[in-house]
Design a protein around this motif. Structure first.
Motif, PDB file in Angstrom:
ATOM      1  N   GLY A  25       0.801  -1.214   0.000  1.00  0.00           N
ATOM      2  CA  GLY A  25       0.000   0.000   0.000  1.00  0.00           C
ATOM      3  C   GLY A  25       0.836   1.266   0.000  1.00  0.00           C
ATOM      4  O   GLY A  25       2.050   1.253  -0.144  1.00  0.00           O
ATOM      5  N   GLY A  26       0.153   2.422   0.134  1.00  0.00           N
ATOM      6  CA  GLY A  26       0.824   3.715   0.120  1.00  0.00           C
ATOM      7  C   GLY A  26       1.337   4.091   1.498  1.00  0.00           C
ATOM      8  O   GLY A  26       0.861   3.608   2.510  1.00  0.00           O
ATOM      9  N   THR A  27       2.323   4.976   1.512  1.00  0.00           N
ATOM     10  CA  THR A  27       2.879   5.440   2.786  1.00  0.00           C
ATOM     11  C   THR A  27       2.764   6.948   2.947  1.00  0.00           C
ATOM     12  O   THR A  27       2.897   7.450   4.049  1.00  0.00           O
ATOM     13  N   LEU A  28       2.528   7.685   1.848  1.00  0.00           N
ATOM     14  CA  LEU A  28       2.416   9.129   1.943  1.00  0.00           C
ATOM     15  C   LEU A  28       1.152   9.511   2.690  1.00  0.00           C
ATOM     16  O   LEU A  28       0.105   8.897   2.513  1.00  0.00           O
ATOM     17  N   ARG A  29       1.254  10.550   3.499  1.00  0.00           N
ATOM     18  CA  ARG A  29       0.124  10.986   4.309  1.00  0.00           C
ATOM     19  C   ARG A  29      -0.947  11.651   3.452  1.00  0.00           C
ATOM     20  O   ARG A  29      -0.653  12.356   2.490  1.00  0.00           O
ATOM     21  N   LEU A  30      -2.188  11.440   3.831  1.00  0.00           N
ATOM     22  CA  LEU A  30      -3.316  12.103   3.187  1.00  0.00           C
ATOM     23  C   LEU A  30      -3.292  13.593   3.512  1.00  0.00           C
ATOM     24  O   LEU A  30      -3.069  13.994   4.656  1.00  0.00           O
ATOM     25  N   LEU A  31      -3.499  14.419   2.489  1.00  0.00           N
ATOM     26  CA  LEU A  31      -3.701  15.848   2.699  1.00  0.00           C
ATOM     27  C   LEU A  31      -5.209  16.073   2.715  1.00  0.00           C
ATOM     28  O   LEU A  31      -5.843  15.979   1.665  1.00  0.00           O
ATOM     29  N   PRO A  32      -5.804  16.321   3.876  1.00  0.00           N
ATOM     30  CA  PRO A  32      -7.271  16.419   3.951  1.00  0.00           C
ATOM     31  C   PRO A  32      -7.804  17.435   2.948  1.00  0.00           C
ATOM     32  O   PRO A  32      -7.359  18.587   2.918  1.00  0.00           O
ATOM     33  N   PRO A  33      -8.764  17.027   2.098  1.00  0.00           N
ATOM     34  CA  PRO A  33      -9.307  17.956   1.094  1.00  0.00           C
ATOM     35  C   PRO A  33      -9.824  19.247   1.693  1.00  0.00           C
ATOM     36  O   PRO A  33      -9.685  20.310   1.088  1.00  0.00           O
ATOM     37  N   VAL A  34     -10.429  19.180   2.895  1.00  0.00           N
ATOM     38  CA  VAL A  34     -10.964  20.396   3.504  1.00  0.00           C
ATOM     39  C   VAL A  34      -9.844  21.374   3.851  1.00  0.00           C
ATOM     40  O   VAL A  34     -10.020  22.595   3.762  1.00  0.00           O
ATOM     41  N   VAL A  35      -8.676  20.853   4.188  1.00  0.00           N
ATOM     42  CA  VAL A  35      -7.535  21.721   4.499  1.00  0.00           C
ATOM     43  C   VAL A  35      -6.971  22.316   3.216  1.00  0.00           C
ATOM     44  O   VAL A  35      -6.675  23.523   3.148  1.00  0.00           O
ATOM     45  N   VAL A  36      -6.802  21.490   2.189  1.00  0.00           N
ATOM     46  CA  VAL A  36      -6.306  21.985   0.906  1.00  0.00           C
ATOM     47  C   VAL A  36      -7.242  23.056   0.365  1.00  0.00           C
ATOM     48  O   VAL A  36      -6.809  24.120  -0.097  1.00  0.00           O
TER      49      VAL A  36
END
Length: 515
Positions: free
Chosen positions: A43-54
């Motif tokens: 799987g992936g390891t990069l952290r999610l950038l919350p869409p609401v924050v972006v």
């Protein structure tokens, strides 16, 4: 390409054709064939950038750009003619900036899909900015104050505003494409439970334009005789126990459970296993004959779900806690630098060995981290794995170490762990890998112990200021710790963190169970 992949690709192409070719969070399996099962498991390891924050960052950037541009043109061109004119221009600038944000929001310009499609989104930007300037001019005309405004100023602001917004949206688009490629702007999800229910749900999610997830596979306890190895084009990756292990070794943001809402016992058994994970858990009600009030549901795209558990800290809360941790930890390091220097000298003069002691402990989502402390024990008596806990009058503790442990000054280097990102200022205390209570490892002594790892561990915590620190020679002591940790997780707020920080010195003065 297999028949299953071909069918899945056809569904993707049909869906894109209906939507005018816009990209969706679901992968085109022809251009990006499904990787081998072993790779999917990692799987992936990069952290999610919350869409609401972006989205919030883009909103703030556009508001500031419009305001600063309007002010710069005013100061550079318009001659100051007194307080009344000055106020008119300021009011116009802020009204226009707010109006643009409102219209852009109506046009969907702050949703993640719009960040990824530059030409259609910038066309709507032009339309929104034109409406704002036209509206501003209309207000000025009908209120009979248009003579007080410079036509050159407003024309220059309009044209340069388009140029600045063009550049800003181009940067956003390029960045969003990169983040989408890396998987930072969508939630990685797995389906829990196979069969026809899972297949129908996947089809509904793929047909939904606004779904912000990417499905990586299906987990189900049933064997191959009851659940197919490929479900709606997605592989069955394993059973529920393997799902827990998968979630701890890769980035997983969402679990979608497809069990019937009436299967209470099965749901309870499943939740008991899954609630230790720092993910959102949703129960699918797609196709269910039961209907509740609309507020009961949350939605992924236009597909309804019932929220079972949420990440303890998400969206803007992540940003607030991150800022709180970094700012306070930095100030603490600066303020306490002389104290730490004196302690380092005392440790070095008191006994042979390094000043700092590094110990492997369990961190967020059961990750192993190196926690720093001032060395308080003789080198030959150290227990790196925590198997031998310190007891009252322990001969392994040095003279300086007794003072440091009683006052918790040995924990001061953990502010560097906070700056590094391994620890938070406040949270459940990280435990050593082999820590025991009454001859049982902590996770064997307390049911649901790993649920405390749904947030980052802390330098101090709710359990510590309530006296639950030090030796855990009985199961009750670790049970009380875990109870307090879970209470903290369920009731987290920045105010709560601040209260715990302020109460920590008082708890240290009491010195309960510290030796």
């Amino acid at each position: 390409m297999s028949e299953l992949d071909a069918a899945a690709h056809k569904r993707t192409e049909d869906r894109r054709a209906k939507k005018g070719g816009n990209e969706t969070p679901f992968p085109d399996r022809r251009k990006a064939p499904r990787p081998p099962l072993a790779e999917i498991r990692r799987g992936g390891t990069l952290r999610l950038l919350p869409p609401v924050v972006v989205s919030g960052v883009v909103r703030a950037a556009e508001f500031l750009l419009i305001v600063l541009l309007g002010l710069a043109i005013y100061l550079g061109y318009v001659e100051y003619e007194g307080g009344r004119t000055h106020l008119f221009y300021l009011a116009a600038i802020f009204v226009a900036a707010l109006g643009y944000m409102m219209i852009a929001d109506v046009f969907g310009l702050y949703k993640v899909p719009s960040f990824n499609t530059f030409v259609p989104s910038f066309t709507r930007v032009v339309f929104a900015w034109t409406i704002v300037i036209a509206g501003l001019m209309s207000i000025a005309f009908f209120s009979k104050i248009s003579a007080d405004f410079s036509r050159v100023w407003i024309a220059t602001w309009y044209v340069s505003g388009l140029g600045v917004l063009f550049a800003e949206r181009l940067i956003v688009s390029v960045t969003a494409r990169q983040w989408l490629k890396e998987g930072r702007l969508y939630r990685r999800a797995v389906i829990v439970g196979g069969g026809p229910e899972a297949e129908n749900l996947i089809k509904a999610l793929e047909a939904s334009a606004d779904a912000d997830i990417r499905i990586v596979g299906v987990f189900d306890d049933r064997g191959a005789d009851r659940v197919a190895p490929i479900i709606a084009g997605y592989p069955k990756l394993g059973n529920i126990n393997e799902l827990v292990e998968y979630a701890r070794n890769s980035r997983l943001d969402l679990l979608i459970v497809t069990l019937p809402i009436t299967a209470e016992q099965r749901l309870l058994h499943l939740l008991k296993k899954l609630q230790v994970l720092p993910v959102d858990i949703r129960l699918s009600v797609h196709g269910s004959p039961l209907r509740f009030r609309p507020r009961t549901y949350s939605y992924i795209g236009n597909v309804p779900f019932i929220d079972l558990t949420d990440k303890p800290i998400a969206n803007w809360d992540v940003v607030k806690k991150w800022l709180f941790d970094k700012i306070v930890a930095f100030l603490a390091v600066v303020a306490l630098a002389p104290v730490m220097a004196l302690i380092a000298i005392a440790v070095k003069l008191d006994s042979k060995g390094p000043v700092l002691f590094r110990q492997k402990r369990l961190g967020f989502n059961n990750e192993t981290i190196d926690v720093l402390k001032f060395r308080s024990m003789y080198v030959e008596g150290e227990s790196p794995d925590g198997l031998e806990q310190v007891t009252r009058d322990d001969p392994r503790v040095t003279r300086v170490g007794r003072i440091l442990r009683r006052t918790s000054l040995d924990e001061l280097p953990q502010f560097f762990n906070v700056l590094k990102g391994d620890l938070s200022l406040v949270g459940p205390r990280p435990h050593a890998l082999q820590s025991k209570a009454a001859d049982k490892l902590y996770h064997d002594a307390v049911d649901g112990y790993f649920a405390r790892h749904r947030v980052k561990p802390g330098v101090t915590g709710w359990a510590q200021i309530n006296g639950w620190r030090g030796e855990t020679d009985t199961a009750e002591k670790i049970e009380r710790r875990v109870e307090h940790d879970l209470y903290y997780i369920e009731n987290w707020s920045v105010t709560f963190d601040l209260y715990i920080l302020l109460m920590t010195p008082l708890a240290l003065i009491r010195g309960e169970n510290a030796y």
